[in-house]
Design a protein around this motif. Sequence first.
Motif, mmCIF file in Angstrom:
data_model
loop_
_atom_site.group_PDB
_atom_site.id
_atom_site.type_symbol
_atom_site.label_atom_id
_atom_site.label_comp_id
_atom_site.label_asym_id
_atom_site.label_seq_id
_atom_site.Cartn_x
_atom_site.Cartn_y
_atom_site.Cartn_z
ATOM 1 N N ILE A 106 9.273 1.817 25.987
ATOM 2 C CA ILE A 106 8.454 0.713 25.475
ATOM 3 C C ILE A 106 8.528 -0.422 26.512
ATOM 4 O O ILE A 106 9.588 -0.995 26.740
ATOM 5 N N LYS A 107 7.397 -0.735 27.130
ATOM 6 C CA LYS A 107 7.383 -1.752 28.190
ATOM 7 C C LYS A 107 6.713 -3.030 27.692
ATOM 8 O O LYS A 107 5.662 -2.959 27.053
ATOM 9 N N PRO A 108 7.320 -4.196 27.940
ATOM 10 C CA PRO A 108 6.633 -5.440 27.590
ATOM 11 C C PRO A 108 5.246 -5.478 28.228
ATOM 12 O O PRO A 108 5.050 -4.958 29.328
ATOM 13 N N ASP A 109 4.293 -6.087 27.545
ATOM 14 C CA ASP A 109 2.905 -6.118 28.027
ATOM 15 C C ASP A 109 2.702 -7.208 29.080
ATOM 16 O O ASP A 109 1.717 -7.963 29.044
ATOM 17 N N VAL A 110 3.652 -7.288 30.008
ATOM 18 C CA VAL A 110 3.529 -8.217 31.137
ATOM 19 C C VAL A 110 3.309 -7.392 32.403
ATOM 20 O O VAL A 110 3.679 -6.224 32.460
ATOM 21 N N VAL A 111 2.707 -8.025 33.395
ATOM 22 C CA VAL A 111 2.471 -7.349 34.666
ATOM 23 C C VAL A 111 3.724 -7.505 35.520
ATOM 24 O O VAL A 111 4.086 -8.610 35.919
ATOM 25 N N ASP A 151 10.108 -0.509 38.845
ATOM 26 C CA ASP A 151 11.207 0.362 39.271
ATOM 27 C C ASP A 151 12.511 -0.006 38.549
ATOM 28 O O ASP A 151 13.208 0.846 38.008
ATOM 29 N N TYR A 152 12.834 -1.315 38.506
ATOM 30 C CA TYR A 152 14.056 -1.771 37.839
ATOM 31 C C TYR A 152 13.977 -1.475 36.337
ATOM 32 O O TYR A 152 14.962 -1.056 35.719
ATOM 33 N N PHE A 153 12.795 -1.684 35.756
ATOM 34 C CA PHE A 153 12.607 -1.410 34.321
ATOM 35 C C PHE A 153 12.956 0.047 33.995
ATOM 36 O O PHE A 153 13.664 0.326 33.029
ATOM 37 N N PHE A 154 12.468 0.980 34.805
ATOM 38 C CA PHE A 154 12.736 2.396 34.534
ATOM 39 C C PHE A 154 14.193 2.772 34.794
ATOM 40 O O PHE A 154 14.756 3.609 34.112
ATOM 41 N N ARG A 155 14.818 2.131 35.785
ATOM 42 C CA ARG A 155 16.201 2.490 36.126
ATOM 43 C C ARG A 155 17.221 1.810 35.220
ATOM 44 O O ARG A 155 18.269 2.370 34.926
ATOM 45 N N HIS A 156 16.914 0.570 34.808
ATOM 46 C CA HIS A 156 17.882 -0.200 33.999
ATOM 47 C C HIS A 156 17.169 -0.870 32.823
ATOM 48 O O HIS A 156 17.097 -2.107 32.758
ATOM 49 N N GLU A 186 11.139 -10.175 42.476
ATOM 50 C CA GLU A 186 10.530 -8.895 42.868
ATOM 51 C C GLU A 186 11.464 -7.727 42.537
ATOM 52 O O GLU A 186 11.013 -6.600 42.363
ATOM 53 N N TYR A 187 12.769 -8.003 42.433
ATOM 54 C CA TYR A 187 13.744 -6.947 42.158
ATOM 55 C C TYR A 187 13.879 -6.711 40.658
ATOM 56 O O TYR A 187 13.617 -5.618 40.154
ATOM 57 N N ILE A 188 14.242 -7.752 39.930
ATOM 58 C CA ILE A 188 14.578 -7.551 38.516
ATOM 59 C C ILE A 188 13.342 -7.389 37.634
ATOM 60 O O ILE A 188 13.372 -6.696 36.626
ATOM 61 N N LEU A 189 12.231 -8.010 38.027
ATOM 62 C CA LEU A 189 11.015 -7.886 37.216
ATOM 63 C C LEU A 189 10.051 -6.881 37.829
ATOM 64 O O LEU A 189 8.843 -7.115 37.905
ATOM 65 N N GLY A 224 4.835 -4.113 41.169
ATOM 66 C CA GLY A 224 4.593 -2.680 41.287
ATOM 67 C C GLY A 224 3.766 -2.136 40.138
ATOM 68 O O GLY A 224 3.566 -0.936 40.014
ATOM 69 N N ASP A 225 3.245 -3.024 39.306
ATOM 70 C CA ASP A 225 2.533 -2.680 38.087
ATOM 71 C C ASP A 225 1.067 -3.108 38.247
ATOM 72 O O ASP A 225 0.735 -3.877 39.146
ATOM 73 N N ALA A 226 0.205 -2.636 37.378
ATOM 74 C CA ALA A 226 -1.190 -3.097 37.357
ATOM 75 C C ALA A 226 -1.568 -3.408 35.920
ATOM 76 O O ALA A 226 -1.508 -2.539 35.059
ATOM 77 N N GLY A 227 -1.938 -4.659 35.660
ATOM 78 C CA GLY A 227 -2.314 -5.050 34.303
ATOM 79 C C GLY A 227 -3.782 -4.769 34.042
ATOM 80 O O GLY A 227 -4.519 -4.325 34.923
ATOM 81 N N GLU A 228 -4.219 -5.078 32.808
ATOM 82 C CA GLU A 228 -5.599 -4.748 32.429
ATOM 83 C C GLU A 228 -6.626 -5.517 33.249
ATOM 84 O O GLU A 228 -7.756 -5.060 33.433
ATOM 85 N N TRP A 229 -6.247 -6.689 33.787
ATOM 86 C CA TRP A 229 -7.205 -7.478 34.570
ATOM 87 C C TRP A 229 -7.187 -7.087 36.037
ATOM 88 O O TRP A 229 -8.002 -7.549 36.821
ATOM 89 N N PHE A 230 -6.234 -6.228 36.438
ATOM 90 C CA PHE A 230 -6.128 -5.794 37.832
ATOM 91 C C PHE A 230 -6.993 -4.537 38.039
ATOM 92 O O PHE A 230 -6.543 -3.532 38.553
#
Length: 257
Positions: free
Chosen positions: A163-168, A53-58, A47-50, A171-177
């Motif tokens: 550029i964000k990997p196309d994974v959910v 929030d973590y993506f944008f900060r690091h 929940e922390y590294i993936l 804290g994210d919402a994917g296309e199926w969400f």
Amino acid sequence: MRSTLEICTSLIAESKDIVVLTGAGISTESGIKDFRSKTGVYQLAPEYILSLDYFFRHPKEFYQFAIENLHHPDAIPNSGHEILARWEEAGKVKHIITQNIDGLHQKAGSKNIIEFHGTMKTASCLNCGKKYSAEEMVSRMQTIEKFYVCSHCNPKREKEQYIKPDVVLFGDAGEWFSIEGFNTILHHIAKADCLLVLGTSLKVTPFSTFPQYRGRGVPIIIINKGDTPYDHQEETYVIQDSIGKTLLQIEKKLNER
């Protein structure tokens, strides 16, 4: 008295609209570590590294972890993936809804796949939507300092063109969400005449809720090495064994009919 394997074989033989739900357990047989077992990659809190929030900060550290642990370009489908592709070609399996992001179902030849948690095969600019392959991102990591910033657009704030990997992510919402995404999935499940659950504990929501939407009396076959919350429900048949081995046994029995 018939064995569970024989009952499952009969159910699959009689079914014409099987919906398959797959999780990490089908990919571990291709050498991909699962997410949450005692030996899984997430000894640190996922929940922390993936997280978004973590993506944008690091972004650099995020990508290093993601490419090392979630990108498996050399993994090949196992017999479980291959049998599902054959059953789809034969018209039995209508849809695969997967939690996996490894693309192994596609590599095996399956076509009707809903990647509920997205894919590691591509990444997209959050501003202009330009897609980059995972291989491009690996190359950029090796040659460009800010490899995670899109080269094709120029918004005012740099973070807008990450550029964000196309994974959910958490804290994210994917296309199926989305309402449309959920309705599509629930429509497929409501139409199914059999649910085949492979390699998932069915404990992570909202994926875990999907079997609840099957039609009345529709059987569930669960092949998973651990327990699931559905194991003791009516019309549920559980085999706690290897997915590839079990599906090979079922396929052999089907071919003998």
